[in-house]
Design an enzyme around this catalytic site. Sequence first.
Site, PDB file in Angstrom:
ATOM      1  N   ASN A  62      -5.127  12.869 -23.782  1.00 11.77           N
ATOM      2  CA  ASN A  62      -4.360  13.374 -24.906  1.00 11.77           C
ATOM      3  C   ASN A  62      -3.087  14.033 -24.378  1.00 11.77           C
ATOM      4  O   ASN A  62      -3.044  14.542 -23.253  1.00 11.77           O
ATOM      5  CB  ASN A  62      -5.183  14.328 -25.778  1.00 11.77           C
ATOM      6  N   CYS A 112      -3.691  11.320 -29.283  1.00  6.51           N
ATOM      7  CA  CYS A 112      -5.051  11.409 -28.749  1.00  6.51           C
ATOM      8  C   CYS A 112      -5.210  10.519 -27.517  1.00  6.51           C
ATOM      9  O   CYS A 112      -4.483   9.534 -27.344  1.00  6.51           O
ATOM     10  CB  CYS A 112      -6.055  10.963 -29.810  1.00  6.51           C
ATOM     11  N   GLU A 121      -7.552   8.420 -26.858  1.00 10.77           N
ATOM     12  CA  GLU A 121      -7.973   7.066 -27.201  1.00 10.77           C
ATOM     13  C   GLU A 121      -6.774   6.176 -27.528  1.00 10.77           C
ATOM     14  O   GLU A 121      -6.682   5.042 -27.060  1.00 10.77           O
ATOM     15  CB  GLU A 121      -8.931   7.085 -28.410  1.00 10.77           C
ATOM     16  N   CYS A 181     -11.158  10.833 -33.725  1.00 12.25           N
ATOM     17  CA  CYS A 181     -10.647  11.152 -35.054  1.00 12.25           C
ATOM     18  C   CYS A 181     -10.525   9.871 -35.880  1.00 12.25           C
ATOM     19  O   CYS A 181     -10.672   8.760 -35.367  1.00 12.25           O
ATOM     20  CB  CYS A 181      -9.301  11.872 -34.944  1.00 12.25           C
TER      21      CYS A 181
END
Length: 157
Positions: free
Chosen positions: A62, A73, A75, A109
């Site tokens: 992140n 983020c 990901e 998220c």
Amino acid sequence: MQEKKIVVRFQETNQIDQFNEEIQTLISQTKAFSANAYAPYSNFKVSAGLVLDNGEIIKGTNVENASYPVSICAERTLLSHAVSNYPNNVIKTMAVYVDKAIGSPVSPCGVCRQTLLEIELKQKSPIQLILVSKEGVYWIFDSAKDLLPVYFDGEAL
């Protein structure tokens, strides 16, 4: 009105030796990579790593910003890198680690879930997700769809 129910299925373990060597390496490298996270405001350091179909492991973290909506983020940092630099490779497995003792893994998220789903649909192959807690608890999902069972995709456009 009829009530409907959605069930999310996943596996949980606290034994890293239940994973094959490739996944153990992925988890180990992903955990270590959290030191690279830029989280000066929240101190919520997240790292993500993935294994491509060629066996290569790549990682991301992140990256926060004082203007929080500009933050990204781990990901999505990683998925953007993978799709941009390895457009012909399939993502087999992704591990996500949060370097904070909170007892259980943290789920991606909603924006990250949607991005994972989009990549999974693009590559026409599921992405196994392994969510890793600092305490060594592992949640294993067979597909990004398992995290977003009622999803929006290009078919709705």
